[in-house]
Design an enzyme around this catalytic site. Structure first.
Site, PDB file in Angstrom:
ATOM      1  N   ASP A   1      34.195   8.060  44.039  1.00 57.40           N
ATOM      2  CA  ASP A   1      34.905   7.350  45.099  1.00 57.40           C
ATOM      3  C   ASP A   1      35.298   5.952  44.661  1.00 57.40           C
ATOM      4  O   ASP A   1      36.342   5.451  45.056  1.00 57.40           O
ATOM      5  CB  ASP A   1      34.050   7.294  46.370  1.00 57.40           C
ATOM      6  CG  ASP A   1      34.174   8.581  47.168  1.00 57.40           C
ATOM      7  OD1 ASP A   1      35.309   9.068  47.297  1.00 57.40           O
ATOM      8  OD2 ASP A   1      33.157   9.099  47.641  1.00 57.40           O
TER       9      ASP A   1
ATOM     10  N   GLU B   1      30.440   2.470  46.090  1.00 59.05           N
ATOM     11  CA  GLU B   1      31.613   3.314  45.838  1.00 59.05           C
ATOM     12  C   GLU B   1      32.864   2.753  46.516  1.00 59.05           C
ATOM     13  O   GLU B   1      33.895   3.400  46.541  1.00 59.05           O
ATOM     14  CB  GLU B   1      31.346   4.773  46.228  1.00 59.05           C
ATOM     15  CG  GLU B   1      30.733   4.974  47.594  1.00 59.05           C
ATOM     16  CD  GLU B   1      30.359   6.422  47.899  1.00 59.05           C
ATOM     17  OE1 GLU B   1      30.654   7.323  47.098  1.00 59.05           O
ATOM     18  OE2 GLU B   1      29.762   6.639  48.960  1.00 59.05           O
TER      19      GLU B   1
ATOM     20  N   HIS C   1      34.887  18.847  44.981  1.00 58.60           N
ATOM     21  CA  HIS C   1      33.651  19.620  44.993  1.00 58.60           C
ATOM     22  C   HIS C   1      33.777  20.949  44.271  1.00 58.60           C
ATOM     23  O   HIS C   1      32.805  21.443  43.703  1.00 58.60           O
ATOM     24  CB  HIS C   1      33.084  19.703  46.407  1.00 58.60           C
ATOM     25  CG  HIS C   1      32.535  18.364  46.769  1.00 58.60           C
ATOM     26  ND1 HIS C   1      33.333  17.387  47.315  1.00 58.60           N
ATOM     27  CD2 HIS C   1      31.354  17.793  46.498  1.00 58.60           C
ATOM     28  CE1 HIS C   1      32.616  16.280  47.409  1.00 58.60           C
ATOM     29  NE2 HIS C   1      31.410  16.498  46.925  1.00 58.60           N
TER      30      HIS C   1
ATOM     31  N   CYS D   1      25.565   7.776  39.731  1.00 54.81           N
ATOM     32  CA  CYS D   1      25.431   9.198  40.069  1.00 54.81           C
ATOM     33  C   CYS D   1      26.780   9.881  40.215  1.00 54.81           C
ATOM     34  O   CYS D   1      26.852  11.059  40.522  1.00 54.81           O
ATOM     35  CB  CYS D   1      24.598   9.381  41.326  1.00 54.81           C
ATOM     36  SG  CYS D   1      25.380   8.686  42.784  1.00 54.81           S
TER      37      CYS D   1
HETATM   38  C1  PEP Z   1      30.771   9.500  44.173  1.00 53.59           C
HETATM   39  O1  PEP Z   1      31.619   9.183  45.018  1.00 53.59           O
HETATM   40  O2  PEP Z   1      30.806   9.113  42.991  1.00 53.59           O
HETATM   41  C2  PEP Z   1      29.644  10.369  44.537  1.00 53.59           C
HETATM   42  C3  PEP Z   1      28.643  10.576  43.714  1.00 53.59           C
HETATM   43  O3  PEP Z   1      29.690  10.987  45.739  1.00 53.59           O
HETATM   44  P1  PEP Z   1      30.617  12.245  46.120  1.00 53.59           P
HETATM   45  O4  PEP Z   1      31.221  12.779  44.864  1.00 53.59           O
HETATM   46  O5  PEP Z   1      29.717  13.220  46.793  1.00 53.59           O
HETATM   47  O6  PEP Z   1      31.615  11.618  47.038  1.00 53.59           O
HETATM   48 MG    MG Z   2      31.238   9.484  47.097  1.00 49.31          MG
END
Ligand code: PEP
Ligand code: MG
Length: 573
Positions: free
Chosen positions: A455, A431, A189, A502
């Site tokens: 993920d 994912e 993040h 995404c």
């Molecule tokens: C992902 O895992 O690609 C995703 C978009 O979710 P996050 O990065 O919030 O785990």
């Molecule tokens: Mg994710």
């Protein structure tokens, strides 16, 4: 000296180091001997005096436009100088023979707990302020100097072990030239936020904090993944030039942000936005995108001591839906666990949190939490075009269980005569490989899906997305990733249901054309990637993307795939 790191947010910086080390109070259970009581009172008074001087200094350093921040600091001063709490702390030292630190923590914890239970959200938020003040006095007790990224007197390059969402949320963006951390990969993040702030970031630099001293000059090359300490004048000049060239190219790319997202041969692509809040800067992306492909709602739960209420969530969801009008807003239900922790929930420590009770699993085991969010979302769904999406889905059981809870919430709202959206689409994130591999079955149970490549890569390659030691094993361009995505795309195309990507691959300049070649027409990304993606789309034909997609699936390793894509796209990038 040169060190390697993961360039997760591109850019170049030359500047002075600020080492950022978070203070965590360590308090032992102890009682005082009678002769220690008076020194403990003095210790408390000095620490409180130190905290007061710090807060006054911060308050006075805000210029015009800093009114909101000034108000917060004034509120902190009021808490610090509160007569009742002061009296209780002194009594705890005198009467209960507690050391200053224990007395401060005991009294503050009591008030934080009490305030945390208040009905009024504004009063509850004061608990976070109280926690801050408590840490400030305890830090003064320990003689550790103040560190904050919210108020920075001069431009700096921040070095840290890791940054929490609370650190990045308050970051003085205009003064941070670059971020260097010891942990974190391209999909952590910190990386996602650094990209959205357009701050160059180099993560996963081993022992970064030990390599530098405060105030020393370094070069961060977050294009080629290099940290240079004690640079020569010649190196500084070379990198100043590289920085200017990078800035020029970035300014050129920015010009594409407002164009229609269409390929060179006129195919319309949905370029959607990833958001984590309904704040003004995040919603600015509405002007340039065709919807919200991922609303990471867990950020609404972070950095606070109490869970957001149904009403609070309803207001935020409504705000986003109103902003986007009839364009889709894909709200992902709470995705907590793994690297995302909550202050407002005491969750048991797990040995393998990424393989543990996270995201949908956690929601299914905390029904009240899940239902509160779903009630807020369904109610807000009377406005705009809401799509609800579940994270961490591994099986059809997960999909059916989650849909069952939605059904129960609809039933509750019906009984209570509360209006809610009747045409909300229900979908899943893909994912986990176990759901990707049964995309033919999953597609029948949902209205849409979105591939979370961050993920998906972690679980496909069995490499923790945050652990720098295994970063070389976390390979987004692994042929297995491309083959899995290709299969999912094929099944959703057959079924005629929307499929988005995404995860970070959606905004990645090398991977995005491949997604297009697999037939994916909906991609979602942080605002910082939108201009470049539109620029690339405008130079790419569908036929060329299909050829790339076919060839990339034939590559043997991730490195082969990256090299192939770089050379095949050289004229466009
Ligand atoms: C992902 O895992 O690609 C995703 C978009 O979710 P996050 O990065 O919030 O785990
Ligand atoms: Mg994710």
């Amino acid at each position: 000296m040169e060190y390697q790191g993961n360039p997760v947010s591109e850019g170049i910086a030359v500047g002075k180091v600020l080492r950022y080390e978070r203070f965590t109070p360590k308090i032992e259970e102890k009682t005082l001997r009678p002769e220690e009581v008076e020194p403990a009172v003095r210790h408390y008074e000095e620490a409180r005096g130190g905290a007061k001087a710090e807060l006054e200094h911060i308050r006075d350093s805000f210029g015009a436009g800093g009114e909101d921040k000034k108000k917060i600091i004034t509120a902190h001063l009021d808490i610090l100088m509160d007569v009742a709490m002061d009296e209780e702390i002194r009594q705890a030292i005198h009467g209960k023979m507690l050391p200053a630190e224990n007395a401060i923590q005991k009294v503050y914890s009591k008030y934080i707990r009490r305030i945390g239970k208040a009905k009024d959200a504004l009063i509850r938020e004061r608990a976070t302020d109280m926690k801050d003040v408590c840490t400030r006095i305890l830090r003064n007790c320990a003689g550790v100097r103040e560190q904050s990224l919210a108020v920075l007197p001069q431009p700096v390059i921040v070095f840290a072990d890791d940054l929490f969402p609370s650190d990045t949320a308050s970051l003085d963006r205009s003064k941070v030239l670059a971020i260097v951390t010891e942990v974190g990969g391209p999909t952590s993040h910190t990386a996602i936020i650094a990209r959205s702030y357009e701050i160059p970031a180099l993560l996963g630099v081993a022992d970064a904090l030990r390599l530098v001293a405060d105030g020393e000059r370094v070069i961060v090359d977050a294009v080629d993944g290099r940290l240079i300490t004690q640079p020569t004048e010649e190196q500084v000049r070379a990198y100043e030039k590289k920085r200017a060239e990078f800035a020029k190219k970035a300014a050129e790319t920015k010009k594409y942000i407002g164009i229609e997202p269409v390929t060179a041969d006129g195919e319309k692509i949905e370029v959607e936005l990833n958001i984590g809040s309904a704040s003004v800067p995040e919603l600015q992306g509405s002007k340039y995108t065709t919807g919200v492909g991922l609303f990471r709602t867990e950020f609404l739960y972070m950095g606070r001591d109490t869970l957001p209420t149904e009403e609070e969530q309803y207001d935020i969801y409504r705000k986003v839906l109103t902003e986007f009008g009839d364009r889709p807003v894909t709200l992902r239900t709470l995705d907590i666990g793994g690297d995302k922790k909550l202050d407002c929930m005491d969750l048991p420590k797990e040995d393998n949190p990424f393989l543990g009770n996270r995201a949908l699993r956690l929601c299914l085991s905390h029904r009240d939490l899940f239902k509160t969010q779903l009630r807020a979302a369904l109610r807000a769904g009377t406005i705009g075009n809401l799509w609800i999406m579940f994270p961490m889905v591994g099986s059809l059981d997960d999909i059916r269980n989650a849909k069952q809870v939605v059904q129960e919430v609809r039933g509750d709202l019906d009984r209570e005569h509360i209006p809610y959206g009747k045409n909300i689409k229900i979908g899943i994130m893909i994912e986990i490989p176990s759901i990707a591999m049964i995309a033919d079955l999953a597609v029948k149970e949902v209205d849409f899906a979105s591939i979370g490549t961050n993920d998906l890569c972690q679980y496909t390659t069995a490499a923790d997305r945050l652990n720098p030691t295994v970063a070389p094993y976390y390979q987004s361009y692994h042929p297995a990733m491309f083959r899995l995505i290709r299969y999912v795309a094929q099944e959703f195309k057959k079924a005629g249901k929307p499929l988005c990507v995404c995860g970070e691959m959606g905004g990645d300049k090398l991977a995005m054309p491949v997604l297009l070649g697999f037939g994916i027409r909906r991609i979602s990304m942080g605002l910082a990637s939108v201009a470049n993606v539109k620029r690339i789309l405008s130079r790419l034909t569908v036929a060329r993307a299909e050829e790339l997609a076919e060839n990339v699936c034939r590559q043997e390793t991730a490195a082969d795939a990256a090299a192939y894509l770089k050379s095949a796209l050289a004229d466009i990038l």
